[in-house]
Design a protein around this motif. Structure first.
Motif, PDB file in Angstrom:
ATOM      1  N   LEU A   1       1.049  -4.719   4.102  1.00 44.68           N
ATOM      2  CA  LEU A   1       0.167  -5.587   4.882  1.00 44.68           C
ATOM      3  C   LEU A   1       0.536  -7.035   4.587  1.00 44.68           C
ATOM      4  O   LEU A   1       0.503  -7.470   3.434  1.00 44.68           O
ATOM      5  CB  LEU A   1      -1.289  -5.329   4.506  1.00 44.68           C
ATOM      6  CG  LEU A   1      -2.329  -6.188   5.230  1.00 44.68           C
ATOM      7  CD1 LEU A   1      -2.352  -5.867   6.720  1.00 44.68           C
ATOM      8  CD2 LEU A   1      -3.708  -5.982   4.606  1.00 44.68           C
TER       9      LEU A   1
ATOM     10  N   ALA B   1      -5.145  -3.108   6.607  1.00 44.34           N
ATOM     11  CA  ALA B   1      -4.225  -1.976   6.729  1.00 44.34           C
ATOM     12  C   ALA B   1      -4.995  -0.733   7.163  1.00 44.34           C
ATOM     13  O   ALA B   1      -6.227  -0.686   7.105  1.00 44.34           O
ATOM     14  CB  ALA B   1      -3.519  -1.727   5.404  1.00 44.34           C
ATOM     15  N   GLU B   2      -4.265   0.281   7.553  1.00 44.55           N
ATOM     16  CA  GLU B   2      -4.868   1.525   8.011  1.00 44.55           C
ATOM     17  C   GLU B   2      -5.239   2.427   6.830  1.00 44.55           C
ATOM     18  O   GLU B   2      -4.737   2.271   5.719  1.00 44.55           O
ATOM     19  CB  GLU B   2      -3.900   2.273   8.922  1.00 44.55           C
ATOM     20  CG  GLU B   2      -3.546   1.526  10.192  1.00 44.55           C
ATOM     21  CD  GLU B   2      -4.733   1.334  11.098  1.00 44.55           C
ATOM     22  OE1 GLU B   2      -5.586   2.248  11.169  1.00 44.55           O
ATOM     23  OE2 GLU B   2      -4.821   0.261  11.730  1.00 44.55           O
TER      24      GLU B   2
ATOM     25  N   THR C   1      -2.148   5.370   5.306  1.00 48.95           N
ATOM     26  CA  THR C   1      -0.776   5.032   5.683  1.00 48.95           C
ATOM     27  C   THR C   1      -0.060   4.296   4.563  1.00 48.95           C
ATOM     28  O   THR C   1      -0.655   3.491   3.853  1.00 48.95           O
ATOM     29  CB  THR C   1      -0.754   4.145   6.936  1.00 48.95           C
ATOM     30  OG1 THR C   1      -1.473   2.929   6.671  1.00 48.95           O
ATOM     31  CG2 THR C   1      -1.369   4.859   8.126  1.00 48.95           C
ATOM     32  N   GLU C   2       1.224   4.561   4.427  1.00 47.91           N
ATOM     33  CA  GLU C   2       2.058   3.777   3.530  1.00 47.91           C
ATOM     34  C   GLU C   2       2.565   2.592   4.329  1.00 47.91           C
ATOM     35  O   GLU C   2       3.256   2.755   5.338  1.00 47.91           O
ATOM     36  CB  GLU C   2       3.220   4.616   3.017  1.00 47.91           C
ATOM     37  CG  GLU C   2       4.111   3.874   2.035  1.00 47.91           C
ATOM     38  CD  GLU C   2       5.181   4.758   1.421  1.00 47.91           C
ATOM     39  OE1 GLU C   2       5.988   4.217   0.634  1.00 47.91           O
ATOM     40  OE2 GLU C   2       5.211   5.965   1.726  1.00 47.91           O
ATOM     41  N   GLU C   3       2.205   1.388   3.907  1.00 46.80           N
ATOM     42  CA  GLU C   3       2.591   0.203   4.670  1.00 46.80           C
ATOM     43  C   GLU C   3       2.536  -1.036   3.788  1.00 46.80           C
ATOM     44  O   GLU C   3       1.994  -1.022   2.679  1.00 46.80           O
ATOM     45  CB  GLU C   3       1.693   0.014   5.889  1.00 46.80           C
ATOM     46  CG  GLU C   3       0.225  -0.194   5.587  1.00 46.80           C
ATOM     47  CD  GLU C   3      -0.612  -0.393   6.854  1.00 46.80           C
ATOM     48  OE1 GLU C   3      -0.483  -1.470   7.475  1.00 46.80           O
ATOM     49  OE2 GLU C   3      -1.373   0.525   7.217  1.00 46.80           O
TER      50      GLU C   3
ATOM     51  N   ARG D   1      11.629  -5.704   1.019  1.00 41.74           N
ATOM     52  CA  ARG D   1      11.271  -5.739   2.438  1.00 41.74           C
ATOM     53  C   ARG D   1      10.265  -6.857   2.708  1.00 41.74           C
ATOM     54  O   ARG D   1      10.357  -7.557   3.725  1.00 41.74           O
ATOM     55  CB  ARG D   1      10.717  -4.392   2.889  1.00 41.74           C
ATOM     56  CG  ARG D   1      11.794  -3.341   3.090  1.00 41.74           C
ATOM     57  CD  ARG D   1      11.247  -2.096   3.748  1.00 41.74           C
ATOM     58  NE  ARG D   1      10.572  -1.239   2.803  1.00 41.74           N
ATOM     59  CZ  ARG D   1       9.372  -0.724   2.949  1.00 41.74           C
ATOM     60  NH1 ARG D   1       8.671  -0.974   4.046  1.00 41.74           N
ATOM     61  NH2 ARG D   1       8.849   0.048   2.028  1.00 41.74           N
TER      62      ARG D   1
ATOM     63  N   GLN E   1       0.872  -1.177   0.000  1.00 38.02           N
ATOM     64  CA  GLN E   1       0.000   0.000   0.000  1.00 38.02           C
ATOM     65  C   GLN E   1       0.909   1.228   0.000  1.00 38.02           C
ATOM     66  O   GLN E   1       1.416   1.643   1.034  1.00 38.02           O
ATOM     67  CB  GLN E   1      -0.882  -0.044   1.248  1.00 38.02           C
ATOM     68  CG  GLN E   1      -1.856   1.112   1.386  1.00 38.02           C
ATOM     69  CD  GLN E   1      -2.832   0.892   2.522  1.00 38.02           C
ATOM     70  OE1 GLN E   1      -3.678  -0.002   2.468  1.00 38.02           O
ATOM     71  NE2 GLN E   1      -2.743   1.694   3.569  1.00 38.02           N
ATOM     72  N   GLN E   2       1.135   1.779  -1.209  1.00 37.78           N
ATOM     73  CA  GLN E   2       2.083   2.879  -1.319  1.00 37.78           C
ATOM     74  C   GLN E   2       1.545   3.963  -2.251  1.00 37.78           C
ATOM     75  O   GLN E   2       0.718   3.697  -3.116  1.00 37.78           O
ATOM     76  CB  GLN E   2       3.434   2.386  -1.822  1.00 37.78           C
ATOM     77  CG  GLN E   2       3.438   1.907  -3.267  1.00 37.78           C
ATOM     78  CD  GLN E   2       4.820   1.439  -3.726  1.00 37.78           C
ATOM     79  OE1 GLN E   2       5.582   0.862  -2.955  1.00 37.78           O
ATOM     80  NE2 GLN E   2       5.142   1.675  -4.980  1.00 37.78           N
TER      81      GLN E   2
ATOM     82  N   ALA F   1      10.040  -2.036  -1.591  1.00 37.43           N
ATOM     83  CA  ALA F   1       8.976  -2.677  -0.814  1.00 37.43           C
ATOM     84  C   ALA F   1       8.951  -4.181  -1.077  1.00 37.43           C
ATOM     85  O   ALA F   1       8.733  -4.980  -0.144  1.00 37.43           O
ATOM     86  CB  ALA F   1       7.626  -2.051  -1.168  1.00 37.43           C
TER      87      ALA F   1
END
Length: 271
Positions: A240, A232-233, A236-238, A27, A7-8, A24
């Motif tokens: 999940l 996910a929120e 936010t960039e995250e 990661r 989610q970016q 990402a």
């Protein structure tokens, strides 16, 4: 299967977007992901915010362009499957396309969005030809993956077709804006699809403010019993991450009962 939904945000810096996506991916791979999935048009601005022009259509890239090549190399290096989404050019036509790359870097194929919408800030009919490749299910190193791109998820017949073809996980690359839908509605829609079809659904949304829209994030994963297992929120960039027990597919109500008891000879001509 461990799946990671990236989610970016995306900007006009295309090289920077791609580099952020590859970072990402790494990661997620470091975190043990078997599959990494990206949102709709993950590596570019969301072009359909504005009406299409000949200049805008020049932004489309071929399936063997820099985005797919970069991820093929990274999938091969990391042994991880990738589900992408990009603005594809094929001759004089352009599509909203999700390439699926296996863990050895092989491009298994692509899904092209079939149903094309058009309304304010989502002027998609000027950008995309309707998909012409059906709804394939890809037999990846991690499991059997289908893709329903954004608007396609609203069509129960499309979601059922992926079940009939044997999908264990359906990835939904999404471009959903803040306030675009009532609270919980899109989530409920994919909970029902997961339950009725006996697979996991994984919606991955873009996030952040752009020219005319602010994208919500709120990516999520549903299990074959319809429960939301990861979320996910908003804003936010995250990344999940969710662990999916694919044995739950075979033991689901849909695979034991609903698909078994279908009567397609009675209603095949209706849909």
């Amino acid at each position: 299967m461990r799946i990671a939904l990236v989610q970016q945000p995306a900007t006009d810096d295309l090289e920077g977007n791609l580099a952020r996506g590859l970072e990402a991916f790494d990661r997620a791979a470091d975190d043990g992901a078997d599959v990494v999935a990206f949102a709709e048009l993950a590596f570019t601005p969301f072009y359909p915010q504005r009406l299409a022009t000949p200049a805008a259509l020049e932004a489309a890239e071929s399936i063997d362009g820099p985005t797919v090549r970069a991820f093929q190399e990274r999938c091969r290096e990391r042994g991880v499957v990738a589900v992408l989404n990009l603005f594809e050019r094929d001759g004089d036509r352009t599509f909203d396309t999700s390439p699926v790359i296996d863990a050895d870097g092989t491009l298994l194929g692509r899904t092209r969005m079939i149903h094309i919408t058009d309304y304010q800030a989502f002027h998609e009919q000027g950008y995309y030809a309707p998909g012409d490749r059906g709804l394939p299910v890809f037999d990846t190193a991690a499991g059997k993956i289908g893709v329903a791109i954004c608007y396609d998820r609203h069509y129960p017949e499309a979601m059922r077709a992926l079940a009939v073809a044997g999908a264990e996980v359906v990835v939904v690359p999404q471009a959903g804006a803040v306030g675009e839908w009532p609270d919980g509605l899109y989530e409920a829609e994919l909970q029902v699809a997961a339950f009725q079809n006996g697979y996991f659904t994984a919606l991955v949304n873009r996030v952040g403010p752009e020219e005319r829209l602010t994208f919500a994030g709120e990516s999520f994963v549903c299990a074959p019993d319809g429960t939301v297992v990861a979320r996910a929120e908003q804003g936010t960039e995250e990344i999940l991450v969710a662990d999916l027990d694919l044995e739950a597919v075979a033991s689901s109500h849909a695979r034991r009962l609903f698909l078994r008891d279908r009567r397609p000879e009675l209603y095949a001509d209706w849909i």
